[in-house]
Design a protein around this motif. Sequence first.
Motif, PDB file in Angstrom:
ATOM      1  N   UNK A  19      54.378  10.218   9.409  1.00  0.00           N
ATOM      2  CA  UNK A  19      53.072  10.383  10.136  1.00  0.00           C
ATOM      3  C   UNK A  19      52.721   8.828  10.307  1.00  0.00           C
ATOM      4  N   UNK A  20      52.841   8.386  11.761  1.00  0.00           N
ATOM      5  CA  UNK A  20      52.272   7.221  12.071  1.00  0.00           C
ATOM      6  C   UNK A  20      50.970   7.025  12.345  1.00  0.00           C
ATOM      7  N   UNK A  21      50.198   5.948  12.105  1.00  0.00           N
ATOM      8  CA  UNK A  21      48.920   5.701  12.260  1.00  0.00           C
ATOM      9  C   UNK A  21      48.748   4.440  13.071  1.00  0.00           C
ATOM     10  N   UNK A  22      47.517   4.666  14.041  1.00  0.00           N
ATOM     11  CA  UNK A  22      47.456   3.311  14.705  1.00  0.00           C
ATOM     12  C   UNK A  22      45.934   3.125  14.598  1.00  0.00           C
ATOM     13  N   UNK A  23      45.643   2.277  13.685  1.00  0.00           N
ATOM     14  CA  UNK A  23      44.322   2.021  13.333  1.00  0.00           C
ATOM     15  C   UNK A  23      43.484   0.743  14.263  1.00  0.00           C
ATOM     16  N   UNK A  24      42.465   1.225  14.949  1.00  0.00           N
ATOM     17  CA  UNK A  24      41.884   0.168  15.744  1.00  0.00           C
ATOM     18  C   UNK A  24      40.611  -0.448  15.362  1.00  0.00           C
ATOM     19  N   UNK A  25      40.497  -1.600  15.488  1.00  0.00           N
ATOM     20  CA  UNK A  25      39.023  -2.686  15.067  1.00  0.00           C
ATOM     21  C   UNK A  25      38.731  -2.946  16.447  1.00  0.00           C
ATOM     22  N   UNK A  26      37.470  -3.451  16.732  1.00  0.00           N
ATOM     23  CA  UNK A  26      36.982  -4.190  17.574  1.00  0.00           C
ATOM     24  C   UNK A  26      36.151  -3.253  18.524  1.00  0.00           C
ATOM     25  N   UNK A  27      36.520  -2.109  18.843  1.00  0.00           N
ATOM     26  CA  UNK A  27      35.774  -1.211  19.743  1.00  0.00           C
ATOM     27  C   UNK A  27      36.265   0.327  19.459  1.00  0.00           C
ATOM     28  N   UNK A  28      35.566   1.132  19.982  1.00  0.00           N
ATOM     29  CA  UNK A  28      35.884   2.608  19.707  1.00  0.00           C
ATOM     30  C   UNK A  28      37.182   2.749  20.578  1.00  0.00           C
ATOM     31  N   UNK A  29      38.115   3.881  20.021  1.00  0.00           N
ATOM     32  CA  UNK A  29      39.415   4.103  20.742  1.00  0.00           C
ATOM     33  C   UNK A  29      38.974   5.245  21.761  1.00  0.00           C
ATOM     34  N   UNK A  30      38.065   5.811  21.656  1.00  0.00           N
ATOM     35  CA  UNK A  30      37.645   7.086  22.313  1.00  0.00           C
ATOM     36  C   UNK A  30      37.639   6.725  23.897  1.00  0.00           C
ATOM     37  N   UNK A  31      37.397   5.454  24.004  1.00  0.00           N
ATOM     38  CA  UNK A  31      37.564   4.891  25.564  1.00  0.00           C
ATOM     39  C   UNK A  31      38.816   4.679  25.993  1.00  0.00           C
ATOM     40  N   UNK A  32      39.642   4.760  25.116  1.00  0.00           N
ATOM     41  CA  UNK A  32      41.085   4.173  25.804  1.00  0.00           C
ATOM     42  C   UNK A  32      42.118   5.610  25.660  1.00  0.00           C
ATOM     43  N   UNK A  33      43.069   5.220  26.554  1.00  0.00           N
ATOM     44  CA  UNK A  33      44.261   6.167  26.084  1.00  0.00           C
ATOM     45  C   UNK A  33      45.403   5.216  25.305  1.00  0.00           C
ATOM     46  N   UNK A  34      45.870   6.200  24.537  1.00  0.00           N
ATOM     47  CA  UNK A  34      46.720   5.518  23.523  1.00  0.00           C
ATOM     48  C   UNK A  34      48.005   6.339  23.541  1.00  0.00           C
TER      49      UNK A  34
END
Length: 127
Positions: A19-34
């Motif tokens: 299981x790969x994880x992509x953790x984000x900081x700085x702003x919410x990922x909800x607004x982004x396509x990943x």
Amino acid sequence: QLHLVESGGGLVQPGGSLRLSCAATGTTLDYYAVAWFRQAPGKEREGVSSTSSTDGTTHKSYYKESVKGRFTISRDNAKNTVYLQMNNLAPEDTGVYYCAADLWGSGTWTQAEYDFWGQGTQVTVSS
């Protein structure tokens, strides 16, 4: 400024899971396509799976044909993280896996649309 960090790669035998994880900081990922991209040795980087930015309630998910039924992309908004569950791995899944984010994106695999990239995590499938 969005910052992405991948983790979860490693060496696994054929048929195994990671299981790969992509953790984000700085702003919410909800607004982004990943999207998850991978680059196999000697090959071009290619899209593997993606999830669109929110439409208010949901995100759409997309998969490369060769990983359908084996890989699952998911989000945990509380942890601001996108996961790629990879099951029944095969040697051809070997490569460096990158996550990338596109503000208000639809989840395409056009790499130029992604402004934020992680550093990559190595996945090696070998017996």
